[in-house]
Design a protein around this motif. Structure first.
Motif, PDB file in Angstrom:
ATOM      1  N   ASN A  75       9.185   9.747   5.792  1.00 36.11           N
ATOM      2  CA  ASN A  75       9.121   9.149   7.120  1.00 36.11           C
ATOM      3  C   ASN A  75       8.576   7.733   6.953  1.00 36.11           C
ATOM      4  O   ASN A  75       7.473   7.552   6.431  1.00 36.11           O
ATOM      5  CB  ASN A  75       8.217  10.001   8.019  1.00 36.11           C
ATOM      6  N   GLN A  76       9.330   6.734   7.381  1.00 33.79           N
ATOM      7  CA  GLN A  76       8.959   5.334   7.163  1.00 33.79           C
ATOM      8  C   GLN A  76       7.638   4.965   7.844  1.00 33.79           C
ATOM      9  O   GLN A  76       6.801   4.283   7.254  1.00 33.79           O
ATOM     10  CB  GLN A  76      10.074   4.394   7.650  1.00 33.79           C
ATOM     11  N   ASP A  77       7.463   5.389   9.094  1.00 30.47           N
ATOM     12  CA  ASP A  77       6.220   5.080   9.804  1.00 30.47           C
ATOM     13  C   ASP A  77       5.022   5.707   9.096  1.00 30.47           C
ATOM     14  O   ASP A  77       3.979   5.075   8.953  1.00 30.47           O
ATOM     15  CB  ASP A  77       6.280   5.569  11.253  1.00 30.47           C
ATOM     16  N   LEU A  78       5.187   6.939   8.651  1.00 28.25           N
ATOM     17  CA  LEU A  78       4.108   7.605   7.940  1.00 28.25           C
ATOM     18  C   LEU A  78       3.816   6.900   6.617  1.00 28.25           C
ATOM     19  O   LEU A  78       2.659   6.700   6.269  1.00 28.25           O
ATOM     20  CB  LEU A  78       4.452   9.075   7.693  1.00 28.25           C
ATOM     21  N   SER A  79       4.839   6.515   5.903  1.00 27.47           N
ATOM     22  CA  SER A  79       4.642   5.800   4.630  1.00 27.47           C
ATOM     23  C   SER A  79       3.843   4.524   4.851  1.00 27.47           C
ATOM     24  O   SER A  79       2.927   4.214   4.075  1.00 27.47           O
ATOM     25  CB  SER A  79       5.992   5.457   3.997  1.00 27.47           C
ATOM     26  N   ARG A  80       4.151   3.808   5.911  1.00 29.08           N
ATOM     27  CA  ARG A  80       3.441   2.569   6.230  1.00 29.08           C
ATOM     28  C   ARG A  80       1.975   2.850   6.565  1.00 29.08           C
ATOM     29  O   ARG A  80       1.065   2.166   6.075  1.00 29.08           O
ATOM     30  CB  ARG A  80       4.130   1.869   7.408  1.00 29.08           C
ATOM     31  N   GLU A  81       1.721   3.884   7.361  1.00 25.84           N
ATOM     32  CA  GLU A  81       0.351   4.233   7.748  1.00 25.84           C
ATOM     33  C   GLU A  81      -0.467   4.736   6.552  1.00 25.84           C
ATOM     34  O   GLU A  81      -1.651   4.426   6.433  1.00 25.84           O
ATOM     35  CB  GLU A  81       0.355   5.286   8.859  1.00 25.84           C
ATOM     36  N   LEU A  82       0.180   5.508   5.685  1.00 29.69           N
ATOM     37  CA  LEU A  82      -0.526   6.001   4.497  1.00 29.69           C
ATOM     38  C   LEU A  82      -0.854   4.862   3.532  1.00 29.69           C
ATOM     39  O   LEU A  82      -1.923   4.858   2.918  1.00 29.69           O
ATOM     40  CB  LEU A  82       0.295   7.081   3.796  1.00 29.69           C
ATOM     41  N   ALA A  83       0.038   3.892   3.424  1.00 30.62           N
ATOM     42  CA  ALA A  83      -0.241   2.721   2.589  1.00 30.62           C
ATOM     43  C   ALA A  83      -1.414   1.926   3.157  1.00 30.62           C
ATOM     44  O   ALA A  83      -2.277   1.442   2.405  1.00 30.62           O
ATOM     45  CB  ALA A  83       1.004   1.842   2.470  1.00 30.62           C
ATOM     46  N   ALA A  84      -1.477   1.819   4.479  1.00 28.78           N
ATOM     47  CA  ALA A  84      -2.596   1.116   5.115  1.00 28.78           C
ATOM     48  C   ALA A  84      -3.910   1.875   4.894  1.00 28.78           C
ATOM     49  O   ALA A  84      -4.952   1.252   4.650  1.00 28.78           O
ATOM     50  CB  ALA A  84      -2.325   0.944   6.611  1.00 28.78           C
ATOM     51  N   LEU A  85      -3.859   3.191   4.950  1.00 33.74           N
ATOM     52  CA  LEU A  85      -5.050   4.002   4.695  1.00 33.74           C
ATOM     53  C   LEU A  85      -5.515   3.821   3.252  1.00 33.74           C
ATOM     54  O   LEU A  85      -6.704   3.611   2.998  1.00 33.74           O
ATOM     55  CB  LEU A  85      -4.767   5.474   4.979  1.00 33.74           C
ATOM     56  N   ASP A  86      -4.588   3.884   2.312  1.00 33.37           N
ATOM     57  CA  ASP A  86      -4.935   3.659   0.906  1.00 33.37           C
ATOM     58  C   ASP A  86      -5.556   2.283   0.700  1.00 33.37           C
ATOM     59  O   ASP A  86      -6.566   2.139   0.016  1.00 33.37           O
ATOM     60  CB  ASP A  86      -3.694   3.795   0.018  1.00 33.37           C
ATOM     61  N   ALA A  87      -4.947   1.271   1.305  1.00 41.87           N
ATOM     62  CA  ALA A  87      -5.470  -0.096   1.166  1.00 41.87           C
ATOM     63  C   ALA A  87      -6.881  -0.194   1.725  1.00 41.87           C
ATOM     64  O   ALA A  87      -7.763  -0.821   1.122  1.00 41.87           O
ATOM     65  CB  ALA A  87      -4.540  -1.080   1.865  1.00 41.87           C
ATOM     66  N   CYS A  88      -7.103   0.434   2.857  1.00 42.76           N
ATOM     67  CA  CYS A  88      -8.431   0.427   3.476  1.00 42.76           C
ATOM     68  C   CYS A  88      -9.460   1.082   2.569  1.00 42.76           C
ATOM     69  O   CYS A  88     -10.561   0.557   2.379  1.00 42.76           O
ATOM     70  CB  CYS A  88      -8.360   1.140   4.820  1.00 42.76           C
ATOM     71  N   LEU A  89      -9.102   2.210   1.985  1.00 47.35           N
ATOM     72  CA  LEU A  89     -10.036   2.935   1.124  1.00 47.35           C
ATOM     73  C   LEU A  89     -10.350   2.161  -0.150  1.00 47.35           C
ATOM     74  O   LEU A  89     -11.495   2.113  -0.585  1.00 47.35           O
ATOM     75  CB  LEU A  89      -9.473   4.311   0.780  1.00 47.35           C
ATOM     76  N   TYR A  90      -9.349   1.544  -0.740  1.00 48.48           N
ATOM     77  CA  TYR A  90      -9.570   0.830  -1.997  1.00 48.48           C
ATOM     78  C   TYR A  90     -10.150  -0.557  -1.783  1.00 48.48           C
ATOM     79  O   TYR A  90     -10.754  -1.122  -2.679  1.00 48.48           O
ATOM     80  CB  TYR A  90      -8.286   0.785  -2.820  1.00 48.48           C
ATOM     81  N   ARG A  91      -9.973  -1.088  -0.597  1.00 49.96           N
ATOM     82  CA  ARG A  91     -10.545  -2.392  -0.266  1.00 49.96           C
ATOM     83  C   ARG A  91     -12.037  -2.253   0.032  1.00 49.96           C
ATOM     84  O   ARG A  91     -12.804  -3.184  -0.163  1.00 49.96           O
ATOM     85  CB  ARG A  91      -9.792  -2.956   0.941  1.00 49.96           C
ATOM     86  N   GLY A  92     -12.416  -1.083   0.549  1.00 48.19           N
ATOM     87  CA  GLY A  92     -13.820  -0.833   0.828  1.00 48.19           C
ATOM     88  C   GLY A  92     -14.254  -1.190   2.236  1.00 48.19           C
ATOM     89  O   GLY A  92     -15.414  -1.057   2.574  1.00 48.19           O
ATOM     90  N   SER A  93     -13.342  -1.625   3.065  1.00 51.42           N
ATOM     91  CA  SER A  93     -13.701  -1.979   4.448  1.00 51.42           C
ATOM     92  C   SER A  93     -13.295  -0.846   5.387  1.00 51.42           C
ATOM     93  O   SER A  93     -12.441  -1.011   6.250  1.00 51.42           O
ATOM     94  CB  SER A  93     -13.028  -3.289   4.852  1.00 51.42           C
ATOM     95  N   THR A  94     -13.942   0.285   5.227  1.00 49.39           N
ATOM     96  CA  THR A  94     -13.558   1.466   5.999  1.00 49.39           C
ATOM     97  C   THR A  94     -14.007   1.423   7.458  1.00 49.39           C
ATOM     98  O   THR A  94     -13.513   2.178   8.277  1.00 49.39           O
ATOM     99  CB  THR A  94     -14.121   2.740   5.341  1.00 49.39           C
ATOM    100  N   SER A  95     -14.903   0.543   7.797  1.00 53.19           N
ATOM    101  CA  SER A  95     -15.396   0.490   9.172  1.00 53.19           C
ATOM    102  C   SER A  95     -14.350  -0.062  10.142  1.00 53.19           C
ATOM    103  O   SER A  95     -14.450   0.146  11.339  1.00 53.19           O
ATOM    104  CB  SER A  95     -16.665  -0.345   9.255  1.00 53.19           C
ATOM    105  N   GLN A  96     -13.342  -0.755   9.639  1.00 53.49           N
ATOM    106  CA  GLN A  96     -12.305  -1.341  10.489  1.00 53.49           C
ATOM    107  C   GLN A  96     -11.134  -0.396  10.764  1.00 53.49           C
ATOM    108  O   GLN A  96     -10.299  -0.680  11.601  1.00 53.49           O
ATOM    109  CB  GLN A  96     -11.753  -2.613   9.818  1.00 53.49           C
ATOM    110  N   TRP A  97     -11.060   0.719  10.056  1.00 51.37           N
ATOM    111  CA  TRP A  97      -9.884   1.586  10.122  1.00 51.37           C
ATOM    112  C   TRP A  97      -9.841   2.378  11.428  1.00 51.37           C
ATOM    113  O   TRP A  97     -10.841   2.930  11.871  1.00 51.37           O
ATOM    114  CB  TRP A  97      -9.881   2.544   8.941  1.00 51.37           C
TER     115      TRP A  97
END
Length: 131
Positions: A75-97
């Protein structure tokens, strides 16, 4: 021989190991935990809950990463959201998610996956009825 018979009888009655703790939780329970993590805007809990839910949804097939889940649900929308979640977790700025978009994408993917599984089950009938 009596001891062997007793051993065999007891071993058959012993509970067998499930396919894994993630699959054993059940899809509905895992779904509720996932929605709670998304609604609580907790990205680490959401990631863990997604992996649990995906394993339960796919009858215990282990999903090791969010990319595995995205590929499995296709699912394209899900793939995009999961990529954003991964980026948030690895970036370390979880308070903005914010988990609202992910929850919506997951709902659409869940509905689509279930519909696909229902179609597949219907096409595999041994004696299908008249169309």
């Amino acid at each position: 021989w009596l001891a062997t018979l007793l051993y065999l009888w007891r071993s058959r009655r012993a509970p067998r190991d499930q396919t894994g703790s993630r699959a054993a939780t059940g899809e509905k329970r895992a779904w509720k935990h996932l929605l709670a993590a998304c609604n609580g805007n907790n990205p680490a809990a959401a990631r863990s809950a997604i992996l649990d839910w995906a394993a339960a949804l796919t009858d215990g097939t282990a999903q090791h990463s969010l990319q595995d889940v995205a590929a499995r649900l296709d699912n394209q929308d899900l793939s995009r959201e999961l990529a954003a979640l991964d980026a948030c977790l690895y970036r370390g700025s979880t308070s903005q998610w914010q988990g609202r978009g992910l929850a919506q994408a997951l709902q659409a993917a869940r509905t689509g996956y279930r519909a696909e599984m229902d179609r597949d089950r219907g096409s595999l009938q041994l004696y299908p009825g008249p169309s």
